[in-house]
Design a protein around this motif. Structure first.
Motif, mmCIF file in Angstrom:
data_model
loop_
_atom_site.group_PDB
_atom_site.id
_atom_site.type_symbol
_atom_site.label_atom_id
_atom_site.label_comp_id
_atom_site.label_asym_id
_atom_site.label_seq_id
_atom_site.Cartn_x
_atom_site.Cartn_y
_atom_site.Cartn_z
ATOM 1 N N THR A 42 0.790 -1.234 0.000
ATOM 2 C CA THR A 42 0.000 0.000 0.000
ATOM 3 C C THR A 42 0.819 1.280 0.000
ATOM 4 O OG1 THR A 42 -0.114 0.002 2.415
ATOM 5 C CG2 THR A 42 -1.888 -1.137 1.240
ATOM 6 N N THR A 43 2.122 1.177 0.278
ATOM 7 C CA THR A 43 2.924 2.383 0.444
ATOM 8 C C THR A 43 4.362 2.153 0.002
ATOM 9 O OG1 THR A 43 3.682 4.046 2.061
ATOM 10 C CG2 THR A 43 3.461 1.777 2.847
ATOM 11 N N SER A 44 5.028 3.244 -0.295
ATOM 12 C CA SER A 44 6.462 3.170 -0.574
ATOM 13 C C SER A 44 7.261 3.531 0.677
ATOM 14 C CB SER A 44 6.825 4.108 -1.723
ATOM 15 O OG SER A 44 6.522 5.447 -1.391
ATOM 16 N N GLN A 45 6.563 3.859 1.736
ATOM 17 C CA GLN A 45 7.204 4.230 3.001
ATOM 18 C C GLN A 45 7.394 2.989 3.877
ATOM 19 O OE1 GLN A 45 8.245 7.583 3.450
ATOM 20 N NE2 GLN A 45 7.735 7.443 1.284
ATOM 21 N N LEU A 55 19.364 -2.828 -4.849
ATOM 22 C CA LEU A 55 20.778 -2.465 -4.906
ATOM 23 C C LEU A 55 21.046 -1.479 -3.785
ATOM 24 C CD1 LEU A 55 23.556 -2.487 -6.310
ATOM 25 C CD2 LEU A 55 22.709 -0.625 -7.767
ATOM 26 N N ASP A 56 21.893 -1.876 -2.851
ATOM 27 C CA ASP A 56 22.274 -1.023 -1.729
ATOM 28 C C ASP A 56 23.767 -0.781 -1.831
ATOM 29 O OD1 ASP A 56 22.473 0.388 0.612
ATOM 30 O OD2 ASP A 56 21.662 -1.190 1.890
ATOM 31 N N LYS A 57 24.117 0.401 -2.260
ATOM 32 C CA LYS A 57 25.505 0.764 -2.561
ATOM 33 C C LYS A 57 26.033 -0.158 -3.653
ATOM 34 C CE LYS A 57 26.272 2.876 1.894
ATOM 35 N NZ LYS A 57 25.575 2.355 3.040
ATOM 36 N N THR A 58 26.888 -1.120 -3.311
ATOM 37 C CA THR A 58 27.442 -2.014 -4.339
ATOM 38 C C THR A 58 26.969 -3.453 -4.179
ATOM 39 O OG1 THR A 58 29.420 -2.429 -3.005
ATOM 40 C CG2 THR A 58 29.527 -0.596 -4.583
ATOM 41 N N THR A 59 26.023 -3.675 -3.279
ATOM 42 C CA THR A 59 25.547 -5.040 -3.024
ATOM 43 C C THR A 59 24.121 -5.217 -3.526
ATOM 44 O OG1 THR A 59 26.943 -5.168 -1.050
ATOM 45 C CG2 THR A 59 25.194 -6.817 -1.250
ATOM 46 N N VAL A 60 23.891 -6.334 -4.209
ATOM 47 C CA VAL A 60 22.555 -6.691 -4.688
ATOM 48 C C VAL A 60 21.959 -7.702 -3.712
ATOM 49 C CG1 VAL A 60 21.240 -7.785 -6.552
ATOM 50 C CG2 VAL A 60 23.162 -6.271 -7.092
ATOM 51 N N TYR A 61 20.694 -7.447 -3.338
ATOM 52 C CA TYR A 61 19.984 -8.317 -2.398
ATOM 53 C C TYR A 61 18.675 -8.788 -3.005
ATOM 54 C CZ TYR A 61 22.902 -6.137 1.257
ATOM 55 O OH TYR A 61 23.944 -5.690 2.028
ATOM 56 N N LEU A 62 18.243 -9.960 -2.590
ATOM 57 C CA LEU A 62 16.898 -10.452 -2.849
ATOM 58 C C LEU A 62 16.178 -10.416 -1.506
ATOM 59 C CD1 LEU A 62 14.676 -11.841 -4.559
ATOM 60 C CD2 LEU A 62 15.776 -14.025 -3.983
ATOM 61 N N VAL A 63 15.004 -9.777 -1.466
ATOM 62 C CA VAL A 63 14.229 -9.720 -0.231
ATOM 63 C C VAL A 63 13.356 -10.974 -0.152
ATOM 64 C CG1 VAL A 63 12.517 -8.435 1.106
ATOM 65 C CG2 VAL A 63 14.212 -7.194 -0.267
ATOM 66 N N ASN A 91 15.902 1.673 -0.209
ATOM 67 C CA ASN A 91 15.432 2.890 0.457
ATOM 68 C C ASN A 91 15.849 2.841 1.927
ATOM 69 O OD1 ASN A 91 13.508 1.339 1.910
ATOM 70 N ND2 ASN A 91 11.928 1.690 0.381
ATOM 71 N N SER A 92 15.593 3.907 2.650
ATOM 72 C CA SER A 92 16.029 3.971 4.055
ATOM 73 C C SER A 92 15.336 2.919 4.918
ATOM 74 C CB SER A 92 15.773 5.365 4.621
ATOM 75 O OG SER A 92 14.392 5.682 4.575
ATOM 76 N N PHE A 93 14.144 2.480 4.534
ATOM 77 C CA PHE A 93 13.411 1.473 5.300
ATOM 78 C C PHE A 93 14.039 0.081 5.167
ATOM 79 C CE2 PHE A 93 10.489 4.847 4.032
ATOM 80 C CZ PHE A 93 10.024 5.260 5.274
ATOM 81 N N ASP A 94 14.767 -0.149 4.074
ATOM 82 C CA ASP A 94 15.407 -1.453 3.872
ATOM 83 C C ASP A 94 16.482 -1.741 4.920
ATOM 84 O OD1 ASP A 94 13.882 -2.111 1.608
ATOM 85 O OD2 ASP A 94 15.258 -1.026 0.288
ATOM 86 N N SER A 95 17.003 -0.691 5.552
ATOM 87 C CA SER A 95 18.033 -0.898 6.579
ATOM 88 C C SER A 95 17.474 -1.608 7.810
ATOM 89 C CB SER A 95 18.675 0.428 6.971
ATOM 90 O OG SER A 95 17.714 1.271 7.581
ATOM 91 N N THR A 96 16.138 -1.670 7.935
ATOM 92 C CA THR A 96 15.531 -2.382 9.066
ATOM 93 C C THR A 96 15.490 -3.894 8.840
ATOM 94 O OG1 THR A 96 13.263 -2.194 8.226
ATOM 95 C CG2 THR A 96 14.085 -0.379 9.609
ATOM 96 N N LEU A 97 15.739 -4.330 7.602
ATOM 97 C CA LEU A 97 15.740 -5.758 7.288
ATOM 98 C C LEU A 97 17.067 -6.380 7.714
ATOM 99 C CD1 LEU A 97 14.281 -5.635 3.661
ATOM 100 C CD2 LEU A 97 13.054 -6.251 5.763
ATOM 101 N N GLN A 98 17.001 -7.526 8.341
ATOM 102 C CA GLN A 98 18.228 -8.260 8.683
ATOM 103 C C GLN A 98 18.871 -8.771 7.412
ATOM 104 O OE1 GLN A 98 17.288 -11.476 11.314
ATOM 105 N NE2 GLN A 98 17.127 -10.160 13.106
ATOM 106 N N ILE A 99 20.177 -8.896 7.428
ATOM 107 C CA ILE A 99 20.903 -9.486 6.304
ATOM 108 C C ILE A 99 20.968 -10.990 6.550
ATOM 109 C CG2 ILE A 99 23.072 -9.626 5.058
ATOM 110 C CD1 ILE A 99 23.524 -6.671 5.779
ATOM 111 N N GLY A 100 20.474 -11.733 5.572
ATOM 112 C CA GLY A 100 20.459 -13.196 5.668
ATOM 113 C C GLY A 100 21.683 -13.816 5.028
ATOM 114 N N GLU A 101 21.606 -15.123 4.863
ATOM 115 C CA GLU A 101 22.726 -15.855 4.278
ATOM 116 C C GLU A 101 22.931 -15.480 2.818
ATOM 117 O OE1 GLU A 101 23.507 -19.880 5.047
ATOM 118 O OE2 GLU A 101 22.352 -19.895 6.910
ATOM 119 N N GLN A 102 24.163 -15.496 2.423
ATOM 120 C CA GLN A 102 24.562 -15.133 1.067
ATOM 121 C C GLN A 102 24.264 -16.250 0.090
ATOM 122 O OE1 GLN A 102 28.889 -14.762 0.350
ATOM 123 N NE2 GLN A 102 28.421 -12.634 -0.144
ATOM 124 N N PHE A 103 23.856 -15.853 -1.118
ATOM 125 C CA PHE A 103 23.687 -16.816 -2.214
ATOM 126 C C PHE A 103 25.047 -17.117 -2.784
ATOM 127 C CE2 PHE A 103 19.372 -14.998 -2.452
ATOM 128 C CZ PHE A 103 18.636 -16.156 -2.475
#
Length: 103
Positions: A42-45, A55-63, A91-103
């Protein structure tokens, strides 16, 4: 968006879709009739939804699973048949997501 376990999530507005950095030209047409319906977007916030490639700086993530899972290399990313054209900026809200195991 298609998230973990094939759960589909619909956007309720173009503002939410575009606000999260997605582009209509990158959409693909799929029959999602048999997919389980998940939460509406419902929101982009908020952090990017399940199934997003960010893409966060130079790292690509799958949520997935409420986490952002990093790719170890571009070769691994491409092995999933993903395209760099489908990346959206973190976005700034993505920083609240934990970083999981690497592919």
């Amino acid at each position: 968006m298609i998230g973990e376990n094939g759960v589909k999530q619909a956007f309720t507005s173009s503002q939410a879709f575009l606000g999260l950095g997605f582009k209509f030209k990158n959409m693909i047409k799929l029959d999602l009739t048999d997919y389980t319906t998940g939460q509406l977007i419902t929101t982009s916030q908020a952090p990017h939804p399940e199934g997003s490639l960010i893409l966060d700086k130079t790292t690509v993530y799958l949520v997935l699973g409420g986490k952002k899972l990093p790719f170890s290399s571009s070769e691994v990313f491409k092995s999933f048949n993903f395209s760099f054209a489908h990346l959206v900026p973190a976005n700034s809200f993505d920083s609240t997501l934990q970083i999981g195991e690497q592919f």
